[in-house]
Design a protein around this motif. Structure first.
Motif, mmCIF file in Angstrom:
data_model
loop_
_atom_site.group_PDB
_atom_site.id
_atom_site.type_symbol
_atom_site.label_atom_id
_atom_site.label_comp_id
_atom_site.label_asym_id
_atom_site.label_seq_id
_atom_site.Cartn_x
_atom_site.Cartn_y
_atom_site.Cartn_z
ATOM 1 N N GLY A 161 0.805 -1.208 0.000
ATOM 2 C CA GLY A 161 0.000 0.000 0.000
ATOM 3 C C GLY A 161 0.835 1.253 0.000
ATOM 4 N N SER A 162 1.808 1.335 0.879
ATOM 5 C CA SER A 162 2.751 2.452 0.943
ATOM 6 C C SER A 162 3.950 2.020 1.775
ATOM 7 C CB SER A 162 2.104 3.700 1.556
ATOM 8 O OG SER A 162 1.785 3.471 2.917
ATOM 9 N N LEU A 163 5.097 2.622 1.484
ATOM 10 C CA LEU A 163 6.318 2.258 2.197
ATOM 11 C C LEU A 163 7.236 3.466 2.336
ATOM 12 C CD1 LEU A 163 7.306 -1.163 0.537
ATOM 13 C CD2 LEU A 163 6.478 -0.836 2.879
ATOM 14 N N THR A 164 7.963 3.488 3.445
ATOM 15 C CA THR A 164 9.064 4.436 3.585
ATOM 16 C C THR A 164 10.346 3.757 3.103
ATOM 17 O OG1 THR A 164 9.571 3.703 5.838
ATOM 18 C CG2 THR A 164 7.963 5.492 5.596
ATOM 19 N N ALA A 165 11.408 4.522 2.989
ATOM 20 C CA ALA A 165 12.682 3.952 2.554
ATOM 21 C C ALA A 165 13.188 2.914 3.546
ATOM 22 C CB ALA A 165 13.714 5.065 2.373
ATOM 23 N N GLU A 166 12.980 3.163 4.843
ATOM 24 C CA GLU A 166 13.424 2.212 5.866
ATOM 25 C C GLU A 166 12.646 0.903 5.777
ATOM 26 O OE1 GLU A 166 12.590 5.316 6.380
ATOM 27 O OE2 GLU A 166 14.465 6.281 7.005
ATOM 28 N N GLU A 167 11.331 0.995 5.583
ATOM 29 C CA GLU A 167 10.507 -0.211 5.471
ATOM 30 C C GLU A 167 10.854 -0.998 4.207
ATOM 31 O OE1 GLU A 167 6.555 1.683 7.710
ATOM 32 O OE2 GLU A 167 6.673 1.565 5.528
ATOM 33 N N PHE A 168 11.077 -0.287 3.114
ATOM 34 C CA PHE A 168 11.434 -0.938 1.857
ATOM 35 C C PHE A 168 12.792 -1.626 1.967
ATOM 36 C CE2 PHE A 168 13.251 -0.724 -2.487
ATOM 37 C CZ PHE A 168 12.323 -1.538 -3.131
ATOM 38 N N ALA A 169 13.732 -0.995 2.670
ATOM 39 C CA ALA A 169 15.071 -1.572 2.842
ATOM 40 C C ALA A 169 15.009 -2.891 3.598
ATOM 41 C CB ALA A 169 15.970 -0.575 3.570
ATOM 42 N N LYS A 170 14.162 -2.962 4.624
ATOM 43 C CA LYS A 170 14.030 -4.205 5.392
ATOM 44 C C LYS A 170 13.411 -5.315 4.549
ATOM 45 C CE LYS A 170 13.579 -2.013 9.939
ATOM 46 N NZ LYS A 170 12.681 -1.789 11.114
ATOM 47 N N LEU A 171 12.468 -4.968 3.704
ATOM 48 C CA LEU A 171 11.789 -5.975 2.896
ATOM 49 C C LEU A 171 12.697 -6.576 1.826
ATOM 50 C CD1 LEU A 171 8.280 -4.302 2.419
ATOM 51 C CD2 LEU A 171 8.817 -6.310 3.808
ATOM 52 N N VAL A 172 13.496 -5.734 1.180
ATOM 53 C CA VAL A 172 14.326 -6.216 0.068
ATOM 54 C C VAL A 172 15.738 -6.562 0.500
ATOM 55 C CG1 VAL A 172 12.977 -4.914 -1.610
ATOM 56 C CG2 VAL A 172 14.985 -3.862 -0.579
ATOM 57 N N GLY A 173 16.100 -6.232 1.753
ATOM 58 C CA GLY A 173 17.415 -6.597 2.261
ATOM 59 C C GLY A 173 18.553 -5.765 1.693
ATOM 60 N N MET A 174 18.429 -4.455 1.710
ATOM 61 C CA MET A 174 19.504 -3.578 1.249
ATOM 62 C C MET A 174 19.620 -2.389 2.188
ATOM 63 S SD MET A 174 17.957 -1.434 -2.002
ATOM 64 C CE MET A 174 18.138 -2.823 -3.089
ATOM 65 N N SER A 175 20.635 -1.573 1.976
ATOM 66 C CA SER A 175 20.828 -0.408 2.830
ATOM 67 C C SER A 175 19.725 0.620 2.585
ATOM 68 C CB SER A 175 22.194 0.230 2.557
ATOM 69 O OG SER A 175 22.247 0.745 1.248
ATOM 70 N N VAL A 176 19.468 1.450 3.591
ATOM 71 C CA VAL A 176 18.430 2.476 3.484
ATOM 72 C C VAL A 176 18.778 3.468 2.373
ATOM 73 C CG1 VAL A 176 17.232 4.326 4.712
ATOM 74 C CG2 VAL A 176 17.850 2.231 5.918
ATOM 75 N N LEU A 177 20.050 3.761 2.213
ATOM 76 C CA LEU A 177 20.489 4.708 1.187
ATOM 77 C C LEU A 177 20.113 4.222 -0.210
ATOM 78 C CD1 LEU A 177 22.116 7.295 0.560
ATOM 79 C CD2 LEU A 177 24.140 5.837 0.385
ATOM 80 N N LEU A 178 20.425 2.952 -0.505
ATOM 81 C CA LEU A 178 20.102 2.411 -1.828
ATOM 82 C C LEU A 178 18.594 2.226 -1.999
ATOM 83 C CD1 LEU A 178 22.923 -0.226 -2.367
ATOM 84 C CD2 LEU A 178 22.731 2.065 -3.331
ATOM 85 N N ALA A 179 17.918 1.866 -0.921
ATOM 86 C CA ALA A 179 16.460 1.702 -0.997
ATOM 87 C C ALA A 179 15.783 3.022 -1.353
ATOM 88 C CB ALA A 179 15.933 1.175 0.331
ATOM 89 N N LYS A 180 16.245 4.100 -0.745
ATOM 90 C CA LYS A 180 15.666 5.413 -1.044
ATOM 91 C C LYS A 180 15.937 5.814 -2.491
ATOM 92 C CE LYS A 180 15.527 10.195 0.576
ATOM 93 N NZ LYS A 180 16.058 11.171 1.577
ATOM 94 N N GLU A 181 17.149 5.523 -2.986
ATOM 95 C CA GLU A 181 17.476 5.861 -4.374
ATOM 96 C C GLU A 181 16.609 5.073 -5.344
ATOM 97 O OE1 GLU A 181 19.297 8.220 -5.495
ATOM 98 O OE2 GLU A 181 19.965 8.877 -3.511
ATOM 99 N N ARG A 182 16.319 3.833 -5.016
ATOM 100 C CA ARG A 182 15.474 3.017 -5.894
ATOM 101 C C ARG A 182 14.047 3.565 -5.926
ATOM 102 N NH1 ARG A 182 15.875 -3.465 -5.813
ATOM 103 N NH2 ARG A 182 17.984 -2.791 -6.340
ATOM 104 N N LEU A 183 13.539 3.970 -4.784
ATOM 105 C CA LEU A 183 12.190 4.538 -4.732
ATOM 106 C C LEU A 183 12.130 5.890 -5.458
ATOM 107 C CD1 LEU A 183 11.280 3.695 -1.023
ATOM 108 C CD2 LEU A 183 10.378 2.603 -3.087
ATOM 109 N N LEU A 184 13.179 6.691 -5.294
ATOM 110 C CA LEU A 184 13.217 7.979 -5.990
ATOM 111 C C LEU A 184 13.289 7.787 -7.497
ATOM 112 C CD1 LEU A 184 15.650 10.000 -3.674
ATOM 113 C CD2 LEU A 184 13.181 10.326 -3.933
ATOM 114 N N LEU A 185 13.999 6.764 -7.925
ATOM 115 C CA LEU A 185 14.082 6.477 -9.352
ATOM 116 C C LEU A 185 12.725 6.046 -9.902
ATOM 117 C CD1 LEU A 185 15.869 6.186 -11.852
ATOM 118 C CD2 LEU A 185 16.369 3.843 -11.127
ATOM 119 N N ALA A 186 12.015 5.210 -9.126
ATOM 120 C CA ALA A 186 10.674 4.799 -9.539
ATOM 121 C C ALA A 186 9.728 5.994 -9.585
ATOM 122 C CB ALA A 186 10.135 3.735 -8.582
#
Length: 261
Positions: free
Chosen positions: A210-235
């Motif tokens: 439904g919705s995710l923050t960068a921290e929540e997304f990082a835990k789900l996909v198993g990556m650092s918060v920095l890279l998770a945020k960049e992936r979400l920003l790219l999307a």
């Protein structure tokens, strides 16, 4: 008492009492004692440092022998690829990386300037292949810096040399490349890393929750918060996600204008 003999005492005698040998001896013992303690402490420190470096040199010699042994085992694994799965091979290569590099590229062995950075880039491509495959094909430059210097042991690499070597990855047609995001974050990724698949995967994960923050997304996909945020920003940049920036933080939602249409 009646004769007041103390008034007739010579001045020199009073001075002699005040400057008696005992007072001078106490003062001398105090200074000499402090100096002696400082000298003994300095000698003990020098001895401990010398012993520590002797042990470290012996440890490095043994480590090189173990790395050479591990490389010979890795070559034997290549000869028997059918008997060993790909996951086991990748796991073993990660063990090799954690043990260190037997002959790291240095300025003393390969000079300076372009030639040094070219050789360093080739070595980086060799040691980062397996870790990148385990981490989904992408790593931040900070993670790469820590990983490489841990493997190099005492031959530490400067951040400037690492960046210059990574800039040559594409020119040397190596399987890795350096990428700079709009935010200024630098990453190393595999040449086979597909940006569209990465964005589609992020969209699918956010849509499921439904919705995710960068921290929540990082835990789900198993990556650092920095890279998770960049992936979400790219999307978000590609129009697949939209944001809600509030006092609770930055949260990403699926872009219904794109999905429903």
């Amino acid at each position: 008492m009646r004769q007041r003999r103390w008034e007739n005492m010579p001045v020199s005698q009073t001075i002699q009492i005040n400057r008696g040998p005992q007072a001078g001896r106490i003062r001398a013992v105090g200074i000499v004692g402090i100096e002696r303690k400082l000298e003994e402490k300095r000698k003990e420190t020098d001895k401990n440092i010398s012993e520590a470096f002797e042990d470290l040199s012996k440890l490095m010699e043994k480590a090189k022998e173990m790395v050479e042994l591990s490389k010979s085992i890795a070559n034997k694994i290549k000869d028997k690829q059918g008997d060993i799965t790909e996951d086991e091979t990748i796991r073993f290569k990660s063990y090799l990386l954690s043990m260190g590099i037997a002959n790291p590229v240095t300025r003393e062995t390969h000079g300076s300037g372009t030639h040094y950075h070219m050789q360093l880039a080739k070595q980086l491509a060799g040691i980062l292949q397996a870790p990148l495959e385990e981490r989904g094909g992408i790593m931040s430059l900070t993670e790469v810096y820590c990983l490489v210097n841990r493997a190099r042991g005492l031959e530490l690499l400067s951040p400037e040399d690492l960046v210059n070597a990574c800039k040559m990855l594409v020119a040397l047609k190596l399987p890795l490349r350096l990428r700079l995001f709009d935010s200024g974050v630098m990453v190393i990724e595999l040449q086979s890393h597909n940006e569209e698949e990465m964005v589609a995967s992020a969209l699918e994960t956010v849509s499921e929750k439904g919705s995710l923050t960068a921290e929540e997304f990082a835990k789900l996909v198993g990556m650092s918060v920095l890279l998770a945020k960049e992936r979400l920003l790219l999307a978000e940049k590609m129009g697949h996600l939209c944001r809600d920036d509030s006092v609770e933080g930055l949260r990403f939602y699926p872009n219904l204008f794109m999905t429903q249409s």
